[in-house]
Write an enzyme that holds these catalytic residues in place. Structure first.
Site, short mmCIF file in Angstrom:
data_model
loop_
_atom_site.label_atom_id
_atom_site.label_comp_id
_atom_site.label_asym_id
_atom_site.label_seq_id
_atom_site.Cartn_x
_atom_site.Cartn_y
_atom_site.Cartn_z
N GLU A 1 12.53 18.96 -0.49
CA GLU A 1 11.32 19.17 -1.31
C GLU A 1 10.54 20.45 -1.00
OE1 GLU A 1 9.06 15.51 -1.00
OE2 GLU A 1 10.81 14.30 -1.38
N GLU B 1 18.32 9.23 -4.05
CA GLU B 1 17.19 8.29 -3.84
C GLU B 1 16.83 7.55 -5.13
OE1 GLU B 1 13.87 10.18 -1.90
OE2 GLU B 1 15.14 11.45 -0.66
O1 G3I Z 1 6.71 3.63 12.08
C1 G3I Z 1 5.28 3.69 11.88
C2 G3I Z 1 4.61 2.45 12.49
O2 G3I Z 1 4.78 2.48 13.89
C3 G3I Z 1 3.11 2.46 12.14
O3 G3I Z 1 2.50 1.29 12.63
C4 G3I Z 1 2.98 2.54 10.61
C5 G3I Z 1 1.54 2.55 10.16
O4 G3I Z 1 1.00 3.83 10.43
O5 G3I Z 1 3.62 3.75 10.13
C6 G3I Z 1 5.02 3.71 10.39
O6 G3I Z 1 5.62 4.89 9.89
C7 G3I Z 1 5.64 4.94 8.47
C8 G3I Z 1 7.12 4.98 8.01
O7 G3I Z 1 7.17 5.13 6.58
C9 G3I Z 1 7.87 3.70 8.38
O8 G3I Z 1 7.32 2.63 7.68
C10 G3I Z 1 4.96 6.24 8.06
O9 G3I Z 1 3.58 6.14 8.38
C11 G3I Z 1 5.12 6.42 6.54
O10 G3I Z 1 4.62 7.71 6.18
C12 G3I Z 1 6.63 6.39 6.20
O11 G3I Z 1 6.73 6.49 4.79
C13 G3I Z 1 8.04 6.95 4.37
C14 G3I Z 1 7.87 8.29 3.67
O12 G3I Z 1 9.11 8.73 3.11
C15 G3I Z 1 7.39 9.36 4.64
O13 G3I Z 1 8.36 9.53 5.65
C16 G3I Z 1 8.60 5.93 3.39
O14 G3I Z 1 8.89 4.70 4.07
C17 G3I Z 1 9.88 6.46 2.77
O15 G3I Z 1 10.38 5.58 1.76
C18 G3I Z 1 9.62 7.82 2.13
O16 G3I Z 1 10.86 8.29 1.64
C19 G3I Z 1 10.76 9.55 0.95
C20 G3I Z 1 11.99 10.39 1.35
O17 G3I Z 1 12.06 10.53 2.75
C21 G3I Z 1 11.95 11.73 0.64
N1 G3I Z 1 11.86 11.54 -0.82
C22 G3I Z 1 10.73 10.70 -1.25
C23 G3I Z 1 10.82 9.32 -0.57
C24 G3I Z 1 9.76 8.37 -1.07
O18 G3I Z 1 8.49 8.85 -0.76
#
Ligand code: G3I
Length: 349
Positions: free
Chosen positions: A154, A264
């Site tokens: 991205e 995705e």
């Molecule tokens: O692991 C921590 C946990 O320890 C903590 O308690 C919790 C609350 O703060 O956060 C957890 O981490 C989160 C992680 O997901 C696991 O659930 C992150 O904050 C959160 O930002 C993360 O969101 C992911 C996001 O990408 C950012 O990495 C989504 O699950 C994931 O589906 C999303 O996937 C993205 C692709 O990588 C790129 N393309 C878009 C797609 C959808 O947004």
């Protein structure tokens, strides 16, 4: 196994349903989904569906910067290695995801807390160390299971602009210079790994797709070691694709000699709408996307960003839509599952 889980296994995909991976492999297509480690290790039904139907999986978050390098210079591959070992044991390939990304959710605290202060030289040093360490690790540990990687994710904004206001953009004034450098680090760390650029909103003609084409043409001209393009395909009623145009766009990217992966795919539907019409709309979207991939020989993988509504990133920040996947909350196949199965039976036409 709890009775209900066993029961839903029986109802989930009837024994007569051929594994999706078997149908896909007859057309030289990998099929799979993003997966999360917790349900993979704790939910037998989740695991059973993956081992039955998928030939490729993408760690939804386990390979991201915040997961792998939680402290500067201290890497934690434990969770990632368990996921790779699961895949290796079941003959499933793994798509690595992702190294260079601007999203705050992918940054560990030690980067986020100084995000505005890192100098270009420090940003370059951080990123190079991360890329080389991660790729080297999976070359040794993955033994070929990790066969490709979304090196960069991205870089292009929604209007087709280069995202200049990110930590990594400090390293280089333009995306071609930045990606050329990063892809060369990755290639040097593992010459056998297939290196991808991954983005959303580039599946249909438009400013962002034009910018993606310019970026990829620039990389090819520079002889950057890039092997493939990941097209995320996050769709819904708000981003409803015309699949004839998607096919045309896929052919443009394939014309650059790149392998294409749908990386995705999901089609979100409005919360609370369980109508047959909406589920058919979702099924038609899945069918359209996988058919567009099947029509373009260079499209070698069809990966969704989840496969059961029970485990879904849409639950993280409710936006009025979700339930974007093949199985409902109980693990029962939706019309979308049958549409994918039917499209795979029809094959590359
Ligand atoms: O692991 C921590 C946990 O320890 C903590 O308690 C919790 C609350 O703060 O956060 C957890 O981490 C989160 C992680 O997901 C696991 O659930 C992150 O904050 C959160 O930002 C993360 O969101 C992911 C996001 O990408 C950012 O990495 C989504 O699950 C994931 O589906 C999303 O996937 C993205 C692709 O990588 C790129 N393309 C878009 C797609 C959808 O947004």
């Amino acid at each position: 196994m709890p009775f209900l889980a066993a029961l839903s296994l029986l109802t989930a995909t009837p024994a007569s349903a051929a594994p999706l991976k078997t149908l896909a492999s007859s057309h030289q297509l990998l099929i799979g989904s993003a997966v999360r480690t917790d349900p993979l290790e704790q939910d037998a039904e989740y695991r059973a569906f993956i081992t039955k139907h998928f030939s490729v999986i993408t760690p939804e978050n386990a390979f991201k910067f915040e997961a792998l390098q939680p402290e500067r210079g201290k890497f934690d591959f434990a969770e990632a290695d368990r996921l790779v070992e699961f895949a290796r044991k079941h003959g499933i390939k793994v798509r690595g995801h992702t190294l260079l990304w601007h999203h705050p959710g992918a940054f560990p605290a030690w980067i986020k807390e100084r995000e505005k202060e890192w100098t270009p030289a420090e940003a370059k040093e951080l990123l190079e160390a991360h890329v080389r360490a991660v790729i080297t690790h999976f070359r040794k540990q993955g033994k070929g299971t990790v066969f490709c990687f979304d090196v960069a994710n991205e870089l292009i904004g929604d209007q087709g602009e280069y995202r200049k206001d990110t930590l990594w953009a400090r390293i280089a004034p333009d995306p071609v210079t930045l990606l050329d450098q990063v892809f060369r680090w990755a290639r040097a760390a593992d010459p056998s790994l297939k290196l991808f650029y991954n983005d959303y909103g580039i599946e249909m003609p438009g400013k962002k797709a034009d910018a993606a084409l310019r970026l990829l043409e620039g990389l090819k001209k520079k002889k950057t070691p890039i092997d493939g393009l990941g097209l995320q395909m996050h769709f819904s009623r708000r981003f409803r694709p015309d699949y004839a145009k998607v096919e045309t766009q896929l052919r443009k990217y394939a014309g650059l000699g790149l392998t294409l992966h749908v990386t995705e795919f999901d089609y979100a539907i409005p919360d609370g709408d369980d109508s047959a019409e909406t589920l058919k709309e979702q099924a038609d979207a899945y069918a359209g996307a996988i058919r567009a991939c099947l029509k373009v020989k260079a499209c070698k993988a069809f990966v969704t960003w989840g496969f059961t509504d029970r485990v879904s990133y849409f639950k993280q920040d409710p936006s009025g839509e979700g339930r974007a996947f093949l199985l409902d909350e109980k693990g029962v196949p939706k019309p979308a599952f049958h549409a994918v199965e039917s499209a795979l039976r029809q094959g590359r036409r």
